[in-house]
Design a protein around this motif. Structure first.
Motif, PDB file in Angstrom:
ATOM      1  N   LEU A   5      -3.032   1.661   4.938  1.00 24.83           N
ATOM      2  CA  LEU A   5      -3.361   0.252   4.752  1.00 24.83           C
ATOM      3  C   LEU A   5      -4.770   0.081   4.190  1.00 24.83           C
ATOM      4  CD1 LEU A   5      -1.728  -1.239   7.983  1.00 24.83           C
ATOM      5  CD2 LEU A   5      -0.707  -0.797   5.739  1.00 24.83           C
ATOM      6  N   SER A   6      -5.182   1.046   3.377  1.00 26.20           N
ATOM      7  CA  SER A   6      -6.429   0.942   2.632  1.00 26.20           C
ATOM      8  C   SER A   6      -6.076   0.784   1.159  1.00 26.20           C
ATOM      9  CB  SER A   6      -7.294   2.188   2.831  1.00 26.20           C
ATOM     10  OG  SER A   6      -6.623   3.346   2.382  1.00 26.20           O
ATOM     11  N   GLU A   7      -7.000   0.298   0.369  1.00 24.86           N
ATOM     12  CA  GLU A   7      -6.716   0.037  -1.051  1.00 24.86           C
ATOM     13  C   GLU A   7      -5.455  -0.816  -1.202  1.00 24.86           C
ATOM     14  OE1 GLU A   7      -8.584   1.053  -3.935  1.00 24.86           O
ATOM     15  OE2 GLU A   7     -10.011   1.247  -2.294  1.00 24.86           O
ATOM     16  N   VAL A   8      -5.359  -1.879  -0.400  1.00 23.31           N
ATOM     17  CA  VAL A   8      -4.145  -2.694  -0.381  1.00 23.31           C
ATOM     18  C   VAL A   8      -4.231  -3.830  -1.395  1.00 23.31           C
ATOM     19  CG1 VAL A   8      -3.660  -2.205   2.034  1.00 23.31           C
ATOM     20  CG2 VAL A   8      -5.034  -4.206   1.447  1.00 23.31           C
ATOM     21  N   SER A   9      -3.062  -4.253  -1.827  1.00 19.80           N
ATOM     22  CA  SER A   9      -2.920  -5.540  -2.494  1.00 19.80           C
ATOM     23  C   SER A   9      -2.388  -6.519  -1.457  1.00 19.80           C
ATOM     24  CB  SER A   9      -1.946  -5.446  -3.667  1.00 19.80           C
ATOM     25  OG  SER A   9      -2.462  -4.597  -4.678  1.00 19.80           O
TER      26      SER A   9
ATOM     27  N   ASN B 171      -5.445  -2.901  -9.939  1.00 19.46           N
ATOM     28  CA  ASN B 171      -4.103  -3.376  -9.576  1.00 19.46           C
ATOM     29  C   ASN B 171      -3.819  -4.744 -10.208  1.00 19.46           C
ATOM     30  OD1 ASN B 171      -4.222  -1.027  -8.150  1.00 19.46           O
ATOM     31  ND2 ASN B 171      -3.549  -1.886  -6.226  1.00 19.46           N
TER      32      ASN B 171
ATOM     33  N   CYS C   2       0.843  -1.200   0.000  1.00 18.13           N
ATOM     34  CA  CYS C   2       0.000   0.000   0.000  1.00 18.13           C
ATOM     35  C   CYS C   2       0.873   1.243   0.000  1.00 18.13           C
ATOM     36  CB  CYS C   2      -0.894  -0.001   1.238  1.00 18.13           C
ATOM     37  SG  CYS C   2      -1.993   1.427   1.363  1.00 18.13           S
TER      38      CYS C   2
END
Length: 455
Positions: free
Chosen positions: A390-394, A413, A382
């Protein structure tokens, strides 16, 4: 301390340090308390841009409206001792008020529902344009009819908390600063906290700073003005650690004996909703409250000339977070919320398992930095520029020493693609590949980019 909390506290400073630089802030001081004990305390950036002095956790800050929580605690202590009642009228203790202002109760003053004017006809003291008000000036302004009837709505008033300071003086026969230091600050065990700047006999004050616009640079604001008889509303000087300690003691379940549990419950429960705000927030008796990431909190914020600060206690988690910034646009509220998001992520997933722990690190591409953050049995990828963090994480599932698979990711992503670590001749990790995206260390990226585009 739980292992998940220890792991989360390892990442928090790395995220805040990046945010301070990314948002071009002068400095920031943070503290986290768990079960009333300080478990993290760090400072980032600069105490004064004109001197370049490094900011430390021992620098004192003007914490402004945090003062209201100290004042409210003082009033509740007097109530616990039977020296006043919350339904007593302000005019019982303070003479010279307009009859409607005099009829407002102590509880209405504490909860900002007395209908009082916010800052009077000229609030230039908050813009560093004039001295703060004396008791005589405060009475003179409140000899006028209040803008709204008492009990109608939440309406914030620094003047109201100035009157609460005068009520403390009337009940105790002592100056507000002397009594609050002895009866609240001292028993709370706060060695770096003062009811106004004139009481600060040791330590160094962090300078405040302006916004960058319209000057093209930040101006240094000394922030050393005494607050006269508005000290009870905005005078306090403190550190992040002391604020985390103090606010922890106000949780109803705290073992601290500063106030009775009943008084703490009354202070921290929701008395009024801020109906006109887009934020879901409430006011109690000297405390603001709300919810972030599903965690309920209470605390307060503060803004002085050149500083912004916020403290929040999460009672169910027995955690307090305090963030102090020394710029008038410092994102203290967003950073408290961001730290809470980090803590919740680690609480949910647990500390990193042994097989993923060494994937931690920060890597760079032309599009910016990406943090690899191991939690539980996976690795989160992120950008640290995002808030909430830690948002929009892979999510990477590690399948070998230097191999993994991106098992979850936003649609834009690289879901389903490989995650690979590449090593140099010495066996050190030199590159990360997330699908077809190559990332390298900060210095290698800076050198590459400078060679490609000039510097």
């Amino acid at each position: 301390m739980d292992d998940w909390l220890r792991a989360a506290l390892d990442y928090v400073p790395r995220w805040i340090d990046f945010q301070v630089q990314h948002l071009d802030q002068p400095g920031c001081s943070i503290a986290v308390a768990h079960k009333g004990e300080i478990v993290l305390e760090e400072a980032f950036g600069t105490a004064n841009l004109s001197t370049g002095e490094a900011l430390t956790p021992r620098h004192r800050f003007r914490v402004a409206s945090h003062s209201k929580t100290f004042t409210a605690a003082g009033i509740l202590k007097l109530k616990d001792r039977g020296l006043l009642r919350l339904d007593d009228a302000a005019g019982t203790f303070v003479q010279g008020l307009h009859e409607e202002a005099a009829a407002a109760t102590v509880q209405q003053l504490l909860s900002h529902s007395a209908g009082y004017v916010r800052d009077g006809a000229d609030s230039g003291y908050f813009a560093d344009l004039r001295p703060f008000l004396t008791a005589a000036q405060l009475r003179e302004e409140l000899a006028l009819a209040p803008p709204l009837p008492a009990g109608q709505r939440f309406k914030y008033s620094n003047h109201g908390y100035g009157i609460l300071g005068l009520i403390i003086e009337a009940v105790t026969g002592e100056h507000y600063r002397d009594w609050i230091m002895r009866e609240i600050v001292g028993p709370a065990g706060l060695s770096e906290t003062y009811a106004d700047i004139g009481l600060m006999r040791e330590g160094t004050l962090a300078s405040g700073h302006s916004t960058r616009l319209p000057f093209g640079k930040r101006l240094v604001i000394p922030g050393n003005a005494a607050t006269a008889d508005l000290a009870s509303a905005t005078g306090f000087v403190s550190t992040a650690a002391d604020l985390a300690r103090f606010f922890s003691q106000l949780a109803p379940s705290s073992p601290a004996a500063l106030l009775s549990p009943a008084a703490r419950r009354d202070m921290t429960r929701r008395h009024w909703r801020d109906n006109e705000s887009t934020l879901e927030r409430y006011y109690g008796l000297g405390t603001i409250s709300g919810s972030v990431a599903g965690w309920d909190w209470f605390g307060h914020s503060g803004s002085f000339a050149g500083t912004l600060s916020r403290t929040a206690v999460f009672p169910a988690q027995d955690i307090a977070i305090s963030v102090l910034t020394n710029a008038i646009d410092g994102p203290a509220q967003l950073w408290v919320d961001g730290i809470a998001h980090i803590l919740k992520t680690f609480e949910k997933n647990g500390p990193p398992a042994a097989e993923v722990a060494d994937w931690a690190g920060r890597w760079w591409t032309l599009w910016g930095a990406v943090d690899l953050v191991p939690v539980g049995n996976k690795v989160l990828a992120c950008p640290p520029a995002l808030n909430p963090p830690l948002s929009e994480v892979s999510e990477i599932t590690v399948t070998g020493l230097d191999a993994g698979l991106i098992t979850r990711a936003p649609g834009f992503n690289q879901a389903g693609e490989a995650a690979t670590r590449m090593r140099d001749a010495e066996g050190e990790i030199s590159q990360i590949w997330l699908g077809g995206v190559r990332l390298v260390g900060e210095f290698a990226f800076a050198e590459e980019a400078a060679g490609r585009y000039g510097a």
